[in-house]
Design a protein around this motif. Structure first.
Motif, PDB file in Angstrom:
ATOM      1  N   HIS A   4     -16.952   1.173  -2.334  1.00 16.02           N
ATOM      2  CA  HIS A   4     -16.536   1.037  -3.729  1.00 16.02           C
ATOM      3  C   HIS A   4     -17.713   0.420  -4.468  1.00 16.02           C
ATOM      4  CE1 HIS A   4     -12.055   1.342  -2.808  1.00 16.02           C
ATOM      5  NE2 HIS A   4     -12.670   1.404  -1.638  1.00 16.02           N
ATOM      6  N   GLU A  35     -11.747  -6.506  -8.801  1.00 13.97           N
ATOM      7  CA  GLU A  35     -11.025  -5.243  -9.004  1.00 13.97           C
ATOM      8  C   GLU A  35     -11.300  -4.265  -7.858  1.00 13.97           C
ATOM      9  OE1 GLU A  35     -12.446  -2.957 -12.305  1.00 13.97           O
ATOM     10  OE2 GLU A  35     -11.409  -1.202 -11.513  1.00 13.97           O
ATOM     11  N   GLY A  56      -9.686  -5.247  -4.691  1.00  9.90           N
ATOM     12  CA  GLY A  56      -8.286  -4.890  -4.747  1.00  9.90           C
ATOM     13  C   GLY A  56      -8.076  -3.428  -4.415  1.00  9.90           C
ATOM     14  N   SER A  57      -8.909  -2.569  -4.995  1.00  9.02           N
ATOM     15  CA  SER A  57      -8.833  -1.125  -4.713  1.00  9.02           C
ATOM     16  C   SER A  57      -9.090  -0.856  -3.250  1.00  9.02           C
ATOM     17  CB  SER A  57      -9.874  -0.371  -5.544  1.00  9.02           C
ATOM     18  OG  SER A  57      -9.646  -0.561  -6.902  1.00  9.02           O
ATOM     19  N   ARG A  61      -8.659  -2.762  -0.710  1.00  4.84           N
ATOM     20  CA  ARG A  61      -7.562  -3.184   0.152  1.00  4.84           C
ATOM     21  C   ARG A  61      -6.393  -2.218   0.043  1.00  4.84           C
ATOM     22  NH1 ARG A  61      -8.309  -9.558  -1.321  1.00  4.84           N
ATOM     23  NH2 ARG A  61     -10.088  -9.859   0.033  1.00  4.84           N
ATOM     24  N   THR A  62      -6.119  -1.761  -1.200  1.00  6.62           N
ATOM     25  CA  THR A  62      -5.026  -0.817  -1.406  1.00  6.62           C
ATOM     26  C   THR A  62      -5.272   0.473  -0.642  1.00  6.62           C
ATOM     27  OG1 THR A  62      -4.745  -1.718  -3.604  1.00  6.62           O
ATOM     28  CG2 THR A  62      -3.694   0.393  -3.159  1.00  6.62           C
ATOM     29  N   VAL A  63      -6.480   0.988  -0.810  1.00  4.76           N
ATOM     30  CA  VAL A  63      -6.813   2.254  -0.162  1.00  4.76           C
ATOM     31  C   VAL A  63      -6.793   2.105   1.342  1.00  4.76           C
ATOM     32  CG1 VAL A  63      -8.644   3.938   0.163  1.00  4.76           C
ATOM     33  CG2 VAL A  63      -8.132   3.088  -2.114  1.00  4.76           C
ATOM     34  N   GLY A 104      -5.014   0.098   2.984  1.00  5.84           N
ATOM     35  CA  GLY A 104      -3.613   0.005   3.375  1.00  5.84           C
ATOM     36  C   GLY A 104      -2.937   1.378   3.402  1.00  5.84           C
ATOM     37  N   LEU A 105      -3.339   2.263   2.493  1.00  7.63           N
ATOM     38  CA  LEU A 105      -2.760   3.617   2.438  1.00  7.63           C
ATOM     39  C   LEU A 105      -3.357   4.530   3.496  1.00  7.63           C
ATOM     40  CD1 LEU A 105      -2.671   4.113  -1.430  1.00  7.63           C
ATOM     41  CD2 LEU A 105      -0.716   3.762   0.084  1.00  7.63           C
ATOM     42  N   LYS A 131      -6.929  11.247  -6.151  1.00  5.70           N
ATOM     43  CA  LYS A 131      -6.316   9.935  -6.283  1.00  5.70           C
ATOM     44  C   LYS A 131      -7.364   8.831  -6.070  1.00  5.70           C
ATOM     45  CE  LYS A 131      -1.943   8.406  -4.534  1.00  5.70           C
ATOM     46  NZ  LYS A 131      -1.058   8.561  -3.374  1.00  5.70           N
ATOM     47  N   TRP A 132      -8.163   9.065  -5.071  1.00  8.74           N
ATOM     48  CA  TRP A 132      -9.216   8.102  -4.756  1.00  8.74           C
ATOM     49  C   TRP A 132     -10.177   7.966  -5.922  1.00  8.74           C
ATOM     50  CZ3 TRP A 132     -10.883   4.592  -1.349  1.00  8.74           C
ATOM     51  CH2 TRP A 132     -12.237   4.282  -1.336  1.00  8.74           C
ATOM     52  N   ARG A 192      -9.114   5.790  -8.774  1.00  7.16           N
ATOM     53  CA  ARG A 192      -9.160   4.363  -8.505  1.00  7.16           C
ATOM     54  C   ARG A 192     -10.551   3.786  -8.763  1.00  7.16           C
ATOM     55  NH1 ARG A 192      -4.646   2.904  -5.533  1.00  7.16           N
ATOM     56  NH2 ARG A 192      -3.550   4.672  -4.613  1.00  7.16           N
TER      57      ARG A 192
END
Lengths: 286, 347
Positions: free
Chosen positions: B267, B304, B307-308, B310-312, B314-315, B325-326, B329
């Protein structure tokens, strides 16, 4: 160019000057290059032959076997597009094998359309973009002066090149430093790429310009071998100022059709008949 | 920093007779001591940058190591062709000292603001680019600058910048300096950026985000080994620089990441100046604030992106690069200049 329309305010010395055997032979060498390259700055080269010939035959100190010899005089062809004149003289003096001439602008050759000091033994500085050589030469001369070196620096400028502001920056600085070990030679052939210097960007009063920038100036017929020799032998002109030799020349000198003809500034796609025509014209030149 | 740089030229000249200083009518009293002590190695030329650089090349061809000093915009813009052909093509030991890198001359307006100098110099083969963070790093750099092969562009900051580097650490041209380790993110920076980056890292630590700081005082050649090692270990990379988003350190790092072949997605976001001429005056600090080149901005961006990430993670979508989608983000929620990715605020 219609000779009747030539302006009167400039010096047309050089027009009637005959060419001797050596001057014709060096031009023959250039024509031989054209047989393989089919292209080159014909007019800009032929105005310059005698200047370079006299410098290398009679004036400059150098050792072709040791091009980096520290005691050499430094020569910079700031009007890099006239490089064919330099190449044929350097080959003649043995700086590199003559067969390089046939590879002018070839992928595996060392001789390009503008001279590269990293490739060509005897070429002091890479030039081609106009307006660079005067400052480089001034820097070399400044170094020579501050280290009490005996070598001299000669920079050949084109007349059109003197449109560049950087040339006059260098002239001011050379005057300020009193670089009497530096000589600017201007190949004043009165033509630039698009037209005459008078039409495109008049340089007159040219000698006065140089004088006002702090230089000692002499004018000479740039095709008169004896006159050039005498002028260069008189260097430095006064020992306090940078020297300027305004060499009145003829663009395309040696081929009447090309003389003062801007169509011959650069020629490409030359065919055998054209080159044969140039050779015949040169052979019968006065 | 400027004072240190020039003092070091004098110091180097005392011990090495190859060293020559050249200036272009800048400024009153510059190296007056050197002028009186070493008059044959101090040359103050006129306001003629093309000639300055051409003469420097001529001197260097004769064996001198020339330090040519003037305002950064004039060195990089006015005399570009002399820099390219006479110095870089010939690969000569000319050191171009660019005064006022970035927004230092903010009160003087766009003529004097060197916001694209790194981009201009980066494009030149053989050119080395150094942007020290502070006076101490400048001192260490200058010591090794004499014997470096080829040209160097030296970007000067404003001066009296807080010292963030280790005054005892020797400078190695081409080597990055780690100013802080961090497992969650790395902030890469140059010039005066470390101060901003370190402040951001401190703030992030308070939020539980462990961000490292990698300072690249040599912008070219980039320390690719250090970049690879640091970036491989974290999911988030943010660059911060006092330079246009086009062609500076952020661009260089982006180019590196794009081709590095990291096995995990990165990122990445650049923070820098927008693709626009500054329209306001003020000070360097106020303009950096205007353009969002601030610790707060770096902090928010890193947070930010973390956060992205970690979210990604996790998914479990990290292997599916190119997923729409990626991509969404990755787009900044901050306003950015038209047509320009990155996080520069409009001028």
């Amino acid at each position: 160019m219609d000779l009747q329309r030539r302006p009167n305010a400039v010096d047309w010395r050089g027009l009637a000057t005959p060419l001797d055997t050596r001057s014709k032979a060096l031009r023959e060498d250039v024509l031989e290059i054209f047989e393989s390259s089919r292209r080159g700055h014909l007019g800009s080269t032929f105005s310059l032959i005698e200047i370079i010939r006299v410098l290398y035959d009679d004036i400059l100190r150098y050792d072709a076997a040791r091009p980096d010899w520290s005691g050499r005089d430094r020569f910079i062809l700031s009007k890099g597009h006239g490089c064919l004149a330099l190449y044929v003289v350097l080959a003649d003096k043995g700086f590199f094998p003559r067969d390089e001439l046939a590879k002018f602008c070839a992928p595996d050759g060392i001789l390009g359309g503008h001279p590269d000091h990293k490739k060509v033994p005897g070429v002091e500085a890479s030039t081609g973009s106009l307006g660079h050589g005067a400052s480089i030469g001034a820097g070399m001369a400044l170094h020579g002066m501050r280290t009490n070196s005996k070598h001299r620096v000669v920079v050949v400028l084109g007349d059109g090149e003197c449109n560049e502001g950087s040339v006059w920056e260098a002239a001011m600085s050379a005057g300020k430093h009193g670089l009497s070990n530096l000589t600017f030679v201007v190949d004043y052939n009165k033509c630039q790429s698009y037209g005459t210097t008078r039409e495109v960007q008049d340089l007159e009063p040219f000698a006065d310009k140089w004088r006002s920038f702090g230089c000692a100036v002499q004018e000479v017929d740039g095709h008169d071998v004896r006159g050039l020799r005498a002028t260069f032998n008189a260097l430095p002109f006064d020992g306090r100022r940078p020297n300027v030799v305004i060499a009145h020349t003829v663009k395309g000198k040696g081929i009447p059709e090309a003389e003062f003809n801007t169509a011959y500034h650069h020629k490409s796609g030359m065919n055998d008949d054209e080159i044969a025509g140039y050779r015949a014209a040169l052979g019968s030149y006065r | 920093m400027r004072k240190m740089c020039l003092q070091m030229v004098h110091e180097l000249a005392r011990h090495d007779e190859r060293v020559v200083f050249m200036g272009s009518d800048l400024g009153h009293g510059t190296l007056a001591e050197m002028q009186s002590e070493l008059p044959d190695r101090f040359y103050m030329e006129g306001i003629s940058e093309m000639n300055l650089v051409g003469m420097a090349a001529g001197l260097a061809m004769e064996g001198a190591v020339v330090y040519a000093n003037t305002i950064a915009t004039f060195l990089t813009r006015r005399s570009f062709e002399q820099v390219a052909m006479d110095v870089c093509h010939a690969n000569l030991p000319v050191r171009l000292i660019g005064n006022g890198g970035g927004l230092v001359y903010a009160p003087l307006g766009p003529t004097h603001e060197a916001t694209e100098d790194l981009a201009i110099m980066r494009a030149l083969p053989n050119m080395t680019i150094v942007a020290p963070a502070d006076a101490e790093e400048m001192r260490q750099f200058m010591r090794v600058s004499v014997d470096h092969d080829g040209p160097i562009y030296i970007r000067l900051a404003k001066g009296y910048d807080p010292v963030v580097t280790d005054p005892e650490a020797p400078f190695e041209i081409g080597r990055a300096v780690s100013l802080r380790e961090g497992a969650d993110a790395v902030i890469v920076t140059t010039g005066i950026g470390p101060r901003i980056a370190l402040e951001a890292a401190k703030r992030l630590a308070q939020r539980g985000i462990d961000a490292g700081v990698l300072h690249l005082p040599t912008v070219k050649p980039l320390d690719l080994d250090a970049l690879e090692a640091r970036i491989a270990a974290v999911p988030v990379v943010v660059s911060v620089e006092e330079h246009s988003l086009i062609g500076g350190l952020g661009s260089a790092v982006a180019e590196f990441i794009a081709e590095a072949g990291f096995t995990t997605p990165k990122h990445f976001r650049r923070i820098g100046l927008p693709d626009a001429y500054p329209t306001r005056y003020g000070s360097q600090a106020s303009q950096l604030e205007d353009f969002g080149v601030t610790a707060e901005r770096v902090e928010a961006t890193v947070a930010e992106l973390c956060g992205s990430a970690r979210t990604v993670a996790g998914l479990g979508t990290m292997q599916r690069k190119g997923d729409g989608k990626w991509q969404s983000r990755m787009i900044s929620s901050h306003p950015s200049t038209q047509g320009q990715r990155g996080t520069a605020l409009p001028g």
